[in-house]
Motif scaffolding. Sequence first.
Motif, PDB file in Angstrom:
ATOM      1  N   UNK A 402       0.466   8.882  -1.207  1.00  0.00           N
ATOM      2  CA  UNK A 402      -0.656   8.058  -0.753  1.00  0.00           C
ATOM      3  C   UNK A 402      -0.329   6.570  -0.709  1.00  0.00           C
ATOM      4  N   UNK A 403       0.804   6.169  -1.271  1.00  0.00           N
ATOM      5  CA  UNK A 403       1.082   4.744  -1.437  1.00  0.00           C
ATOM      6  C   UNK A 403       1.332   4.047  -0.104  1.00  0.00           C
ATOM      7  N   UNK A 404       0.693   2.894   0.074  1.00  0.00           N
ATOM      8  CA  UNK A 404       0.837   2.127   1.314  1.00  0.00           C
ATOM      9  C   UNK A 404       2.231   1.530   1.443  1.00  0.00           C
ATOM     10  N   UNK A 405       2.992   1.444   0.344  1.00  0.00           N
ATOM     11  CA  UNK A 405       4.335   0.860   0.418  1.00  0.00           C
ATOM     12  C   UNK A 405       5.298   1.727   1.225  1.00  0.00           C
ATOM     13  N   UNK A 406       4.922   2.958   1.532  1.00  0.00           N
ATOM     14  CA  UNK A 406       5.768   3.770   2.406  1.00  0.00           C
ATOM     15  C   UNK A 406       5.688   3.297   3.862  1.00  0.00           C
ATOM     16  N   UNK A 407       4.744   2.426   4.164  1.00  0.00           N
ATOM     17  CA  UNK A 407       4.601   1.917   5.538  1.00  0.00           C
ATOM     18  C   UNK A 407       5.360   0.604   5.670  1.00  0.00           C
ATOM     19  N   UNK A 408       6.274   0.547   6.617  1.00  0.00           N
ATOM     20  CA  UNK A 408       7.015  -0.680   6.900  1.00  0.00           C
ATOM     21  C   UNK A 408       6.083  -1.638   7.646  1.00  0.00           C
ATOM     22  N   UNK A 409       5.843  -2.806   7.065  1.00  0.00           N
ATOM     23  CA  UNK A 409       4.952  -3.781   7.692  1.00  0.00           C
ATOM     24  C   UNK A 409       5.720  -4.734   8.598  1.00  0.00           C
ATOM     25  N   UNK A 410       6.871  -5.199   8.138  1.00  0.00           N
ATOM     26  CA  UNK A 410       7.675  -6.145   8.906  1.00  0.00           C
ATOM     27  C   UNK A 410       9.077  -6.142   8.327  1.00  0.00           C
ATOM     28  N   UNK A 416       6.079   4.792   9.075  1.00  0.00           N
ATOM     29  CA  UNK A 416       5.613   5.294   7.795  1.00  0.00           C
ATOM     30  C   UNK A 416       6.606   6.349   7.326  1.00  0.00           C
ATOM     31  N   UNK A 417       7.203   6.147   6.141  1.00  0.00           N
ATOM     32  CA  UNK A 417       8.265   7.038   5.669  1.00  0.00           C
ATOM     33  C   UNK A 417       7.777   8.470   5.514  1.00  0.00           C
ATOM     34  N   UNK A 418       6.514   8.656   5.127  1.00  0.00           N
ATOM     35  CA  UNK A 418       5.983  10.014   4.983  1.00  0.00           C
ATOM     36  C   UNK A 418       5.991  10.745   6.324  1.00  0.00           C
ATOM     37  N   UNK A 435       3.619  14.845  -2.805  1.00  0.00           N
ATOM     38  CA  UNK A 435       3.021  14.961  -4.122  1.00  0.00           C
ATOM     39  C   UNK A 435       2.085  13.813  -4.433  1.00  0.00           C
ATOM     40  N   UNK A 436       0.924  14.123  -5.056  1.00  0.00           N
ATOM     41  CA  UNK A 436      -0.005  13.061  -5.415  1.00  0.00           C
ATOM     42  C   UNK A 436      -1.122  13.607  -6.296  1.00  0.00           C
ATOM     43  N   UNK A 437      -1.594  12.745  -7.196  1.00  0.00           N
ATOM     44  CA  UNK A 437      -2.831  13.043  -7.924  1.00  0.00           C
ATOM     45  C   UNK A 437      -4.038  12.603  -7.117  1.00  0.00           C
ATOM     46  N   UNK A 438      -3.832  11.646  -6.203  1.00  0.00           N
ATOM     47  CA  UNK A 438      -4.924  11.103  -5.381  1.00  0.00           C
ATOM     48  C   UNK A 438      -4.435  11.027  -3.937  1.00  0.00           C
ATOM     49  N   UNK A 439      -4.318  12.141  -3.241  1.00  0.00           N
ATOM     50  CA  UNK A 439      -3.734  12.142  -1.901  1.00  0.00           C
ATOM     51  C   UNK A 439      -4.463  11.201  -0.945  1.00  0.00           C
ATOM     52  N   UNK A 440      -3.714  10.686   0.003  1.00  0.00           N
ATOM     53  CA  UNK A 440      -4.299   9.957   1.117  1.00  0.00           C
ATOM     54  C   UNK A 440      -5.373  10.839   1.746  1.00  0.00           C
ATOM     55  N   UNK A 441      -6.508  10.243   2.086  1.00  0.00           N
ATOM     56  CA  UNK A 441      -7.611  11.007   2.663  1.00  0.00           C
ATOM     57  C   UNK A 441      -7.149  11.761   3.911  1.00  0.00           C
ATOM     58  N   UNK A 442      -6.311  11.138   4.717  1.00  0.00           N
ATOM     59  CA  UNK A 442      -5.834  11.796   5.933  1.00  0.00           C
ATOM     60  C   UNK A 442      -4.957  13.000   5.604  1.00  0.00           C
ATOM     61  N   UNK A 443      -4.158  12.903   4.523  1.00  0.00           N
ATOM     62  CA  UNK A 443      -3.302  14.025   4.134  1.00  0.00           C
ATOM     63  C   UNK A 443      -4.143  15.193   3.641  1.00  0.00           C
ATOM     64  N   UNK A 444      -5.142  14.925   2.796  1.00  0.00           N
ATOM     65  CA  UNK A 444      -6.006  16.001   2.320  1.00  0.00           C
ATOM     66  C   UNK A 444      -6.790  16.622   3.476  1.00  0.00           C
ATOM     67  N   UNK A 668      -9.884   3.350  -5.765  1.00  0.00           N
ATOM     68  CA  UNK A 668      -9.996   4.651  -6.428  1.00  0.00           C
ATOM     69  C   UNK A 668      -8.623   5.178  -6.839  1.00  0.00           C
ATOM     70  N   UNK A 669      -7.671   5.152  -5.920  1.00  0.00           N
ATOM     71  CA  UNK A 669      -6.337   5.664  -6.218  1.00  0.00           C
ATOM     72  C   UNK A 669      -5.670   4.877  -7.335  1.00  0.00           C
ATOM     73  N   UNK A 670      -5.807   3.566  -7.265  1.00  0.00           N
ATOM     74  CA  UNK A 670      -5.161   2.716  -8.267  1.00  0.00           C
ATOM     75  C   UNK A 670      -5.739   2.954  -9.649  1.00  0.00           C
ATOM     76  N   UNK A 671      -7.057   3.048  -9.740  1.00  0.00           N
ATOM     77  CA  UNK A 671      -7.693   3.268 -11.043  1.00  0.00           C
ATOM     78  C   UNK A 671      -7.328   4.640 -11.604  1.00  0.00           C
TER      79      UNK A 671
END
Length: 816
Positions: A402-410, A416-418, A435-444, A668-671
């Motif tokens: 779910x982490x946004x860091x997988x997306x190359x911004x610049x 997106x690496x995923x 794998x995730x405890x809090x999957x990206x909404x689009x992935x779920x 939500x994911x971060x918490x």
Amino acid sequence: MPYAQVAVNSPGAGRRSYSYSIPDELADRVRAGHGVIVPFGRHTFQGIVLEITDEPGYSRTRPIESLVADDPVIAAPLIGLGEWIAAYYQTDLYTAYRPMLPPAFERRQTIIVRVTEAGRDAMESVSPRRAEILAFVEAAGETTTAAIRDEFGARAARDVTALTGRGYLDTSDVWEGPRISPRMETFVEAAAPVDQLRIKAGELRTSGAFRQADALEALAANLGGRLSDLRRVSGAARGSWDALAEAGVITLEQRETRRDPLAARDSAPPAANLQLTPHQKDALNHVTASIDDGVSDTYLLHGVTGSGKTEVYLQAFRHVIEKGRRGIMLVPEIALTPQTIGRFWERFPGRVAVLHSGLTLRERYDEWRSIAEGQFDIVIGSRSAALAPMPDVGLIVVDEEQEWTYKQESPTPRYHARDVAIERARREKAVVMLGSATPDVSTMYAALRTEITLLELPGRITAAENGGGTGWTERPLADVEIVDLRQELMEGNRSIFSRALREAMTDALARGEQAILFVNRRGAGQAVQCRACGHTMRCRRCTTVMTYHADERIVCHLCGERRRSPTRCPNCRRNTIRAIGIGTERVAEEAMAAFPGAHVIRWDRDAVNEARGHEPILGEFANGRADILVGTQMIAKGLDLPGVTVVGVVNADIGLHAPDFRASERVFQLLCQVAGRAGRGHAPGRVIVQTYEPENQAIQAAAAQDYRQFYLEETQFRRQLRYPPYSRMARLTCARTSRRDVQEAAGQLTRLLRAEIRSRGMMNTRVIGPAPAPWERLRGRYRWQITIIADDPTKLLETVALPPGWTVDVDPMSGG
């Protein structure tokens, strides 16, 4: 004659390849994936050969000039993937291959300029400025475009182009050599047994050749090795070793040596697999069945924090290796790499490579080549490792997907690496585990629609010894308590620590346990603001609020501007300007004051720079040498710290109101992730979430650690607005030095896009904007953006030629 289709590294090349003839001298050497030098327009450029054909794509072709390297630089399975990246993310074809290339592949080019005979005759007929340029070049005999630019300014580039077009200047390209190449070292081997070496050393010493004797004695003691090491031990100069080689006593051999970033790790016997719980066994069986069948299935492994996902990963990798294939393990942050490497090294000692931007250029170069040669079974790395040159890939794991860091911004390509991992696996018949405890909404959403397969690990577990070996025992999730900071203030507590958090930390420290304080911001203060007039200190080059640091300086964390914090408000001139908000430095200082006997350390990007890496900080805390860890987002992601029983979220509200439809999901994911750091050992965990908005649905769901509740409420909101996953987005951004110019350009393009939508009847396509970017001014340039929402926004972009200066971000992961 054979021909090559080449992706050319030129701004004018676009998203297509070009045909080149292969000259006879290269006909047996050029293959798909090779780097080449090709003519394009008036200059030469580097390119990548994508395909060898019998017929050209065009009637007129020019020949390839040379190879960049003897071996291909793009593996055959990745060539088609690069074409997919270019089409999906709307980027130039060569740019799509850039993340796949070996480090320092791209060479510098120097353009040499000379005056022609026609140019000498034309000096009196051209403009005075261009006459000066011709005279400058003529006086030098030959010069470079860089020297002309330094002498006459940036506008001189246009003059050189015009003069070249008229035949007054002649240009040629010179390519510099590679910035890095294989490192060769001299190694020494004895040409005789050790006892004979010692006899020969005695003879040499008797004859007065003392240094040669010293060299042989060092060789006899060390049984060969690097010449540089033996010279240091013996004190013998290179000439003594050369003399011994000429006499046939030793041999000197040049060998390539590579720097291994994991060389210091122990090579202990591989650790055994742990016994699996029924849920883990079921998940693993699904994955191994797909590996055995050679199909490219994608699995979402949804498990609460501490549910044993990593053990499933490890045993899946062992299975794929036993089948003769290899794997890639992606982690969202370089900070997670040391701990992940440790877990994998225990199971696969000496068979693990690492690939990320934190390595030195030499380490990345050597590691890339070793991976390409198939010397490792597993590559661990962050985003770019999805494109590692690993042969025979059978499994790709994307941890914390779910982490946004997988997306190359610049810079581009903004992939997106995923999603790239899934496409790569499809092409190479590999399996993907997300794998995730809090999957990206689009992935779920995709999993619930059975586009991918959902596997669940519902309970938290911890390793435990039993009669049959090491297995698992169930552990409860940490207790989470929400503290209303408004009530704390009303009752007179003005500390950054609520009474509940202070009490929990005091009790934990008294028991010899550890605590984490999570701060969703670095620096000592969020902002510097005047309490009288409300003026906030902003960057002079960007529109962002500057951050206060303990050295009494304010810093822009976008462009890096740094200056001293004012003592008087520059707007109203009053002495009422103060640092407001909370950052890691201030929280650490407050923690040291509140818990004077505790050892407090910080883990944020600033502290990492001071410590020269993540590993020293993580090691100090994991080994129990620190009591309290104060950190930002990186402490929330996948770390296993059994000594931590208390986690305090200093302010859960930061980020809730960011200009991004994913803001609630991020919070939500971060918490949930940071709460998952508590109670992973044998002692129970407790989490204190401090907030001014205790009724917020994201905070409530995170406190209950109830992903289902959050997913249902979040998808209801997105369905109403047709936000992803019910559509896809593309963001177009333009940057100009003039606000009026960029606003006009954005308006013109918006009208063009809407007209195209009407003419093609694209009823399900929306254009939002134009509007200023959330950070309107960045590094001295104003930025405006347009957002396209559609089932496939690239269909609109395929028929609209974007004007120069616009960038495209398909499936953006931030507000811009």
